[in-house]
Write a protein that holds these residues in place. Structure first.
Motif: not given
Length: 317
Positions: A165-174, A295-298
């Motif tokens: 969960k922490i890792q997902r919140t640290m990936v720039p997808t917002e 790619r991250f935002l998608a």
């Protein structure tokens, strides 16, 4: 004369009435004392007879003693049966926990074989017998050991899921600017200042000056400075050599060392630095190498769509 005779008669009647009540009270007290003395005498004679071994007392004592033993045995057996039923319920609940643990371990990316449930068993019930205290105690000890190991394993699974969960919140997808279409994309383009082909290392989000700029993921602000090309610039470190860069801001609301959350407002759109108009220049760098932020935002859009579920038109009736 008539009145005097009547008063004397009433006084005599009261005296007789009180005497009768005393007699009744004395009789009741005498009966109670006689009964208590009879019981005491009976117990003394019975105990003395058993102690001295008088004829006829020993069989009666054995019967009384055996009746007490039978009562105690029946009480203990009823308790053992109740504990045995509760043990069966606990074993069934442990099997449910094992099954759930296997599924959760799979979601956490852990090997389900490490959480292997005990092999199944069954068959036709031919005969049954009551459990002994030793067998019941041994079964409870096994459940206690199994419960301890399952708690330890589920703690590991919880830790792994928390890390994910922490890792997902640290990936720039917002999306760093909400509700804005992308202008210039990542890759080679005609530079607006030189008119020659040049690599555009990020995404441009055209927006009015003052539009909020949001952190694409949680992390730590490692750079907050003015750059000749990027203008007012913010860089956020998300761990694992992953950094996002936000450029050309008109105002900045964070400083170096701040911890930011996903979606937190960190700046406002502007046109500082090497810019032809108000927009956000957004970059994603992995180990210092620019990556395509799209790619991250998608990926974030796909996750949001999966969490939302299919639309009403795509659902089967």
């Amino acid at each position: 004369m008539h009145i005097i005779i009547t008063d004397a008669w009433l006084a005599k009647s009261r005296a007789l009435h009180l005497s009768g009540l005393r007699l009744v009270g004395v009789g009741v007290m005498a009966s109670v004392l006689l009964m208590l003395s009879s019981i005491a005498t009976y117990h003394w004679v019975f105990l003395e007879g058993v102690r001295q071994g008088w004829p006829g007392f020993a069989p009666v004592a054995r019967l009384v003693h055996q009746d007490q033993i039978n009562t105690q045995d029946a009480y203990m057996r009823a308790n053992l049966d109740a504990m045995a039923r509760k043990l069966g319920e606990m074993q069934a609940r442990m099997m449910q926990i094992d099954s759930l643990g296997e599924r959760v371990a799979g979601l956490a990316g852990l090997s389900a074989t490490e959480f292997k449930a005990p092999p199944g068993s069954g068959g036709t019930l031919v005969a049954s017998r009551d459990l002994s205290m030793d067998e019941l105690s041994s079964a409870l000890d096994r459940i206690d050991q199994t419960t301890g190991s399952r708690v330890d394993w589920l703690t590991v699974v919880e830790s792994r899921l928390f890390d994910q969960k922490i890792q997902r919140t640290m990936v720039p997808t917002e999306q760093p600017v909400s509700g804005v279409s992308i202008g210039s994309r990542f890759g080679f383009r005609i530079d607006p200042f030189t008119g020659r082909s040049a690599l555009h290392t990020g995404l441009d989000f055209p927006a009015d000056t003052g539009t909020p700029i949001l952190a694409a993921a949680g992390g730590v602000v490692v750079v907050q400075d003015y750059h000749p090309a990027y203008g007012n610039m913010v860089e956020i470190d998300h761990g694992n050599d992953l950094i996002t860069r936000y450029a050309h801001s008109s105002k900045v609301f964070v400083k170096k060392g701040d911890i930011v959350k996903r979606g937190q407002k960190i700046a406002e759109v502007g046109t500082t630095g090497r810019s032809t108009g108000p927009h956000l220049h957004f970059e994603v760098l992995v180990s210092g190498v620019p990556q395509d932020p799209q790619r991250f935002l998608a990926a974030g859009e796909n996750v949001a769509a999966l969490q939302k579920g299919p639309g009403p038109a795509s659902r089967k009736p």
